[in-house]
Write an enzyme that holds these catalytic residues in place. Structure first.
Site, PDB file in Angstrom:
ATOM      1  N   ASP A 154     -24.599 -42.023  12.729  1.00  0.00           N
ATOM      2  CA  ASP A 154     -23.922 -41.190  14.148  1.00  0.00           C
ATOM      3  C   ASP A 154     -24.500 -41.789  15.364  1.00  0.00           C
ATOM      4  O   ASP A 154     -25.564 -42.460  15.144  1.00  0.00           O
ATOM      5  CB  ASP A 154     -24.808 -39.614  13.921  1.00  0.00           C
ATOM      6  CG  ASP A 154     -24.152 -38.598  15.225  1.00  0.00           C
ATOM      7  OD1 ASP A 154     -22.766 -38.152  14.772  1.00  0.00           O
ATOM      8  OD2 ASP A 154     -24.876 -38.429  15.932  1.00  0.00           O
TER       9      ASP A 154
ATOM     10  N   GLU B  97     -17.539 -41.512  12.284  1.00  0.00           N
ATOM     11  CA  GLU B  97     -16.568 -40.624  12.777  1.00  0.00           C
ATOM     12  C   GLU B  97     -15.584 -41.316  13.292  1.00  0.00           C
ATOM     13  O   GLU B  97     -15.845 -42.530  14.068  1.00  0.00           O
ATOM     14  CB  GLU B  97     -17.263 -39.657  13.942  1.00  0.00           C
ATOM     15  CG  GLU B  97     -17.557 -38.218  13.493  1.00  0.00           C
ATOM     16  CD  GLU B  97     -18.177 -37.655  14.576  1.00  0.00           C
ATOM     17  OE1 GLU B  97     -18.767 -38.071  15.688  1.00  0.00           O
ATOM     18  OE2 GLU B  97     -18.319 -36.531  14.257  1.00  0.00           O
TER      19      GLU B  97
ATOM     20  N   CYS C  76     -23.598 -26.693   9.171  1.00  0.00           N
ATOM     21  CA  CYS C  76     -24.874 -27.010   8.677  1.00  0.00           C
ATOM     22  C   CYS C  76     -24.936 -27.622   7.377  1.00  0.00           C
ATOM     23  O   CYS C  76     -24.032 -27.410   6.370  1.00  0.00           O
ATOM     24  CB  CYS C  76     -25.401 -25.440   8.443  1.00  0.00           C
ATOM     25  SG  CYS C  76     -26.852 -25.449   7.477  1.00  0.00           S
TER      26      CYS C  76
ATOM     27  N   CYS D 155     -25.805 -25.107   4.205  1.00  0.00           N
ATOM     28  CA  CYS D 155     -25.211 -24.020   3.663  1.00  0.00           C
ATOM     29  C   CYS D 155     -23.709 -24.121   3.755  1.00  0.00           C
ATOM     30  O   CYS D 155     -23.137 -23.599   3.211  1.00  0.00           O
ATOM     31  CB  CYS D 155     -25.591 -22.959   4.038  1.00  0.00           C
ATOM     32  SG  CYS D 155     -25.308 -22.337   6.003  1.00  0.00           S
TER      33      CYS D 155
ATOM     34  N   ASP E 147     -28.132 -34.918  15.699  1.00  0.00           N
ATOM     35  CA  ASP E 147     -27.624 -36.229  15.244  1.00  0.00           C
ATOM     36  C   ASP E 147     -27.914 -36.396  13.581  1.00  0.00           C
ATOM     37  O   ASP E 147     -26.990 -36.994  13.050  1.00  0.00           O
ATOM     38  CB  ASP E 147     -28.140 -37.078  16.017  1.00  0.00           C
ATOM     39  CG  ASP E 147     -27.975 -37.268  17.533  1.00  0.00           C
ATOM     40  OD1 ASP E 147     -26.828 -36.644  17.910  1.00  0.00           O
ATOM     41  OD2 ASP E 147     -28.769 -37.519  18.366  1.00  0.00           O
TER      42      ASP E 147
HETATM   43 ZN    ZN Z   1     -26.982 -23.049   7.288  1.00  0.00          ZN
END
Ligand code: ZN
Length: 428
Positions: A214, A304, A358, A361, A386
């Site tokens: 990144d 990216e 995230c 999760c 980052d």
């Molecule tokens: Zn999460």
């Protein structure tokens, strides 16, 4: 134009070297660059005339789409339109004509939607004051003549401002040959970009590791992450770069205070150009060291794809603009170095929310703004922006392999990522 293809086992590499020409050598460069501009403008005049005649009488002159046909015509008329033609390199004229034909084709491609990127205008005449001086040589006396000298057509042996022993070594051993040289004026200095065909080195053994990279806008220029969420490497923003940025802001302000077009304005503009050149050089140098290390150490690197510049204001826009410049440079270098060192480069779709997802999760935090350097997810995980982005990127290739796109029962994950280099491919 047919792109040059190297024979097997050879690759083409480019080097840009600052020159230290004698005044009379700089005069040769300037004269050839002027001749290039003259030929460019002559070709643009042919193009304009063809389009005007086409509109009025329907009789288009098809020759203007062919650099070869225009060169033939130039050779017939040069005695009349440029009686001084013999004083300059013939490649200056060829380059100018080729440039005008390319400009015409770019305009056409842009108009018909075949060319991506910003709209390209119809070819226009280049004014002397605005033309960026450059000229390419592909034949004639053209070689590396020592660790601090190159031989160029017309100018002869020119001293280089930097040591080029890597190029000299190739020349001495017979493992490299100069294909072309482009001299160019860059922020008040003459530089030459040399394209050499060199013998490819043996490929390194395959490596299994994958990392996500990144581009940071804080203290770190690059953040390299492992798929398990650990930091592989952080490349700090060099001090010289931060100093340059302060100077850049100062030079920008100084320019804004001058009357446009005045001698002081021109002086301030030259100064700003020099600072820009230094910023780019320092950034490029830092990224060069990192990209060599990355492509030699890891089996795959994920970054990216280039993002569309967002509309932000003030200091943040400043920082963002130059994180984008770093991202562009990172991608450019990785593209060819990955191929050299047998590493795979993966590009994540630019709409993939690497920062907002995230990594614990998989929830997407849509309220995350550019100002949020850290954030906490509903699941309890706390993220450095980052590092989280880098981790998500590092996981993309594997997640794509395990979740086929037609499997509707699989969790919905945006895994648009493509591999741009394949093992076994040598040249970029
Ligand atoms: Zn999460």
């Amino acid at each position: 134009m047919v792109k040059y293809r190297s024979p097997a086992g050879m690759i083409v590499r480019g080097w840009t070297v600052a020159l230290d020409p004698a005044p009379e050598q700089a005069a040769v460069f300037r004269r050839d660059c002027g001749a290039r501009r003259f030929a460019y403008n002559w070709a643009v005049a042919q193009i304009k005339r063809s389009f005007e005649a086409g509109r009025e009488t329907g009789d288009y002159d098809r020759d203007v789409w062919s650099g070869w046909a225009l060169r033939k015509r130039w050779n017939q008329v040069k005695g009349d339109v440029a009686p001084w033609w013999a004083e300059c390199s013939k490649e200056a004229y060829a380059g100018g004509i080729a440039g005008a034909v390319t400009a015409l084709k770019n305009w056409h491609g842009s108009r018909t939607g075949k060319r991506p990127g910003p709209t390209v205008q119809f070819p226009r005449f280049k004014k002397k004051a605005k033309d960026r001086l450059r000229c390419t040589y592909t034949t004639g006396a053209l070689r590396v003549a020592g660790s601090r000298a190159v031989v160029l057509p017309g100018a002869g042996t020119v001293r280089t401002a930097e040591n080029i022993r890597a190029l000299w070594r190739h020349t001495r051993r017979g493992t490299g040959r100069v294909l072309s040289a482009t001299v160019r004026e860059k922020a008040g200095r003459w530089v030459v970009s040399l394209r050499l065909e060199i013998t490819a080195r043996r490929r390194p053994p395959p490596r299994a590791s994958t990392v996500g990279v990144d581009v940071g806008i804080g203290n770190h220029l690059l953040i390299v992450m492992h798929p398990d969420g650990s930091v592989t490497e952080k490349v700090p923003n060099p001090k010289a770069l931060r100093a340059c940025l302060v100077e850049l802001r100062r030079a920008n302000r100084a320019l804004a205070r001058k009357k446009e077009g005045s001698p002081r304005w021109h002086e301030a503009k030259r100064k700003l150009g020099r600072v820009h050149a230094r910023v780019a050089a320092v950034r490029s140098d830092t990224i060069h060291k990192a990209t060599t290390r990355l492509t030699k150490t890891h089996g795959a690197v994920v970054i990216e794809d280039l993002a569309v510049a967002p509309l932000t204001r003030g200091l943040r826009r400043h920082r963002k603009a130059w994180a984008d410049a770093a991202a562009g440079e990172l991608r450019r270098q990785l593209t060819y170095k990955a191929a050299w060192h047998g590493c795979d480069l993966w590009l994540a779709d630019r709409f993939y929310p690497s920062s907002k997802t995230c990594s614990a999760c998989g929830q997407v935090n849509t309220s995350l703004t550019l100002a949020d350097r850290t954030w906490s997810c509903g699941c309890g995980a706390v993220h450095d922006r980052d590092e989280n982005a880098g981790t998500n990127l590092a996981r993309l290739p594997a997640s794509q392999a395990e979740a086929p796109s037609d499997d509707k029962t699989a969790p919905v994950r945006h895994v648009a990522v493509k591999r741009v280099n394949h093992p076994g491919k040598v040249a970029a």
